[in-house]
Motif scaffolding. Sequence first.
Motif, mmCIF file in Angstrom:
data_model
loop_
_atom_site.group_PDB
_atom_site.id
_atom_site.type_symbol
_atom_site.label_atom_id
_atom_site.label_comp_id
_atom_site.label_asym_id
_atom_site.label_seq_id
_atom_site.Cartn_x
_atom_site.Cartn_y
_atom_site.Cartn_z
ATOM 1 N N GLY A 160 0.793 -1.219 0.000
ATOM 2 C CA GLY A 160 0.000 0.000 0.000
ATOM 3 C C GLY A 160 0.827 1.270 0.000
ATOM 4 N N VAL A 161 2.152 1.144 0.079
ATOM 5 C CA VAL A 161 3.044 2.303 0.070
ATOM 6 C C VAL A 161 3.923 2.212 -1.178
ATOM 7 N N GLY A 162 3.753 3.146 -2.082
ATOM 8 C CA GLY A 162 4.595 3.214 -3.278
ATOM 9 C C GLY A 162 5.650 4.295 -3.122
ATOM 10 N N ARG A 163 6.435 4.476 -4.158
ATOM 11 C CA ARG A 163 7.526 5.451 -4.067
ATOM 12 C C ARG A 163 7.009 6.878 -3.923
ATOM 13 N N GLU A 188 2.815 7.422 11.844
ATOM 14 C CA GLU A 188 1.685 8.295 12.120
ATOM 15 C C GLU A 188 1.181 8.968 10.841
ATOM 16 N N ILE A 189 2.088 9.426 10.000
ATOM 17 C CA ILE A 189 1.689 10.106 8.757
ATOM 18 C C ILE A 189 1.111 9.115 7.763
ATOM 19 N N ILE A 190 1.714 7.917 7.667
ATOM 20 C CA ILE A 190 1.184 6.887 6.751
ATOM 21 C C ILE A 190 -0.253 6.538 7.099
ATOM 22 N N GLN A 191 -0.548 6.435 8.395
ATOM 23 C CA GLN A 191 -1.874 6.003 8.822
ATOM 24 C C GLN A 191 -2.891 7.138 8.856
ATOM 25 N N ASN A 200 -5.212 5.755 -1.755
ATOM 26 C CA ASN A 200 -5.604 4.572 -2.525
ATOM 27 C C ASN A 200 -7.002 4.051 -2.198
ATOM 28 N N ARG A 201 -7.686 4.652 -1.233
ATOM 29 C CA ARG A 201 -9.067 4.253 -0.911
ATOM 30 C C ARG A 201 -9.898 5.516 -0.841
ATOM 31 N N GLN A 202 -10.538 5.850 -1.955
ATOM 32 C CA GLN A 202 -11.258 7.104 -2.042
ATOM 33 C C GLN A 202 -12.757 6.875 -1.947
ATOM 34 N N LYS A 203 -13.391 7.662 -1.097
ATOM 35 C CA LYS A 203 -14.843 7.588 -0.905
ATOM 36 C C LYS A 203 -15.273 6.149 -0.647
ATOM 37 N N GLN A 234 -5.805 5.756 3.365
ATOM 38 C CA GLN A 234 -4.655 5.128 2.734
ATOM 39 C C GLN A 234 -4.543 3.742 3.346
ATOM 40 N N LEU A 235 -4.898 2.710 2.588
ATOM 41 C CA LEU A 235 -4.847 1.343 3.087
ATOM 42 C C LEU A 235 -3.430 0.812 2.977
ATOM 43 N N VAL A 236 -2.928 0.270 4.064
ATOM 44 C CA VAL A 236 -1.574 -0.271 4.077
ATOM 45 C C VAL A 236 -1.571 -1.614 4.787
ATOM 46 N N SER A 237 -0.550 -2.391 4.514
ATOM 47 C CA SER A 237 -0.312 -3.680 5.177
ATOM 48 C C SER A 237 -1.520 -4.604 5.019
ATOM 49 N N ASN A 238 -1.995 -5.194 6.115
ATOM 50 C CA ASN A 238 -3.075 -6.183 6.049
ATOM 51 C C ASN A 238 -4.402 -5.568 5.614
ATOM 52 N N ALA A 239 -4.571 -4.268 5.806
ATOM 53 C CA ALA A 239 -5.828 -3.617 5.441
ATOM 54 C C ALA A 239 -6.071 -3.673 3.935
#
Length: 420
Positions: free
Chosen positions: A36-39, A70-73, A86-89, A98-103
Motif C-alpha cells: 500500500g506504500v509506493g515510491r 503516524e503520517i502513513i496512517q 488509494n481508498r477514495q470515498k 490510505q490502506l496499508v499492510s493487512n488492510a
Amino acid sequence: SLVVTQKGEFEAMRRVLNTNVDGGVKVMYALTAIKGVGRRYANIVLKKADIDFSKRAGELSHDELERIVEIIQNPLQYKIPQWFLNRQKDRTSGKYWQLVSNAVDNSLREDLDRMKKVRVHRGLRHDWNLRVRGQHTKTTGRGGRTVGVTKKNEIGEYTRVEDAEEEVCELYSVYYSSNGSSRLDLVDPSKTELTVELTGGTKTLTLTIAQNPNINNELGQTGAVLWNSSIITSEYLARRSTHGWDFSTINAIELGSGCGLVSIAMHQLGARRVVATDQARMMKLLTRNTDCNRVVQLNRNRKPPTVLLATEYVWGRAPEDPRVLAEPVDMVVISDCVYHESVAPLLVRSLVDVCKSRSDVPVVVLVGQELRSDIVHAAFVAELLEHFDVYRVPVMPSVDTNYVLYAMWLRGSHSPEHTH
C-alpha cells in the motif's frame, strides 16, 4: 510493531507496520516494502515527516519511525491531498483512507465478496479466476510451448463433463466475452404462426408452428412461443439422420415440448414413435401443432405406422397418461427448458424415472440449452451429474458460444452405440 534502537546504532532489519523493512536501503525505497506504500507516497510522507532522503532505513531513530507511521496512517491530518490516497470515498463510510499492510488484503477481499454476491461481471470473472478488463481478456493466458489442451474422457467428438463449476467456468468465460447481440432468444413472438425450414438432413423440412403470445405473457410460461434454441436442436437431429442415426427404430419422448418443434422434427425424420409432453396449460397449442404437422402415411410398403402424440407430463411426478411409457423408450430429448434453478431437481427426477423404465439397454438423453444464467446452469449440471454420465457435444461454431448440447445416460450403464 517498532524496533527501538540506540542513537547512532544501525539495524539491518526494521519492523514497520507488520512488515520487515530492509535497513540497508535508503528510506524512501525501503518503505515501498510495505503493502500500500509506493515510491510517490513514501516520498510525500518523508517530506511531511522532515526526514533526510539520504538516510537508510536502519539509521532511523525511534521518533522518526513513529512519525513516519503516524503520517502513513493519518495522511489527511498532514494535508496530503485526497486524490493521493488509494481508498477514495469508501463504499461503507464514504471517507478517504490510505490502506496499508493487512488492510489492503482485507479491503480487497471485502470488495470481491460484495461483487460476487451481487453477481456483477467483474465479480463473476474474479470468482472463476478469469482475466478481468485490462488483463488481455482475449487470450487464454496459457503460455509455454504446448498451447493446446489434451482432453481426457472423450468418446469421439463428445467431451466428458465431470464438474459443474468447471463446466460453467469454461462455457461462460467464452459466453461473456462474445458479442451479446448474437444471443439466440425468440424467433418472432409477435406472430401467431411461423413457417420454419429445417436444413441439414437429406431434405429440407418445412413446418408450420402455431404460437400463443398471450400464454407466454403469463407468469412461469415460456413455451408458448418458438425459441431459436429449438431450431438448433432440431437441425442437429436432422444432421445426425445423415450420419448414422436410424430414426425408424427410435421411440422418443420430449419433456417440456412447448410448441413441439423438436418432437415434430423427429417425427418428420422418421422416428417410429414420438411422445411430446408439457403442462396441461400447453396441451391445446401442442396438440394443434402435432396434428398440423403429422406425416400422412399411405402404408404402401406395409411398414408399421409412425406415431406422434401429445400428452401432459408434470415433472417430478409419475406420468398420468399410460401412453407415455407404453413402449420401451430409446431417447429422451429436452430443448431449453431450465430457466430457474428450482426447476432442475424436478426435471432430473423425471429424467431418471423415464430412463429407469428400461433396463435392457441404456436410454439416451439429449439436452439442449441456451446459455443465460450461470447460476441456473451450474445448478442444472450439478443435478445431472448426480445421476448421469454427461458429455458435451459440439454443435456449430456459430452457436457454441450461446448454446450447449449434452448427451448422457444413467451412470453405471454402458454407452449406447447409436450416439457415437
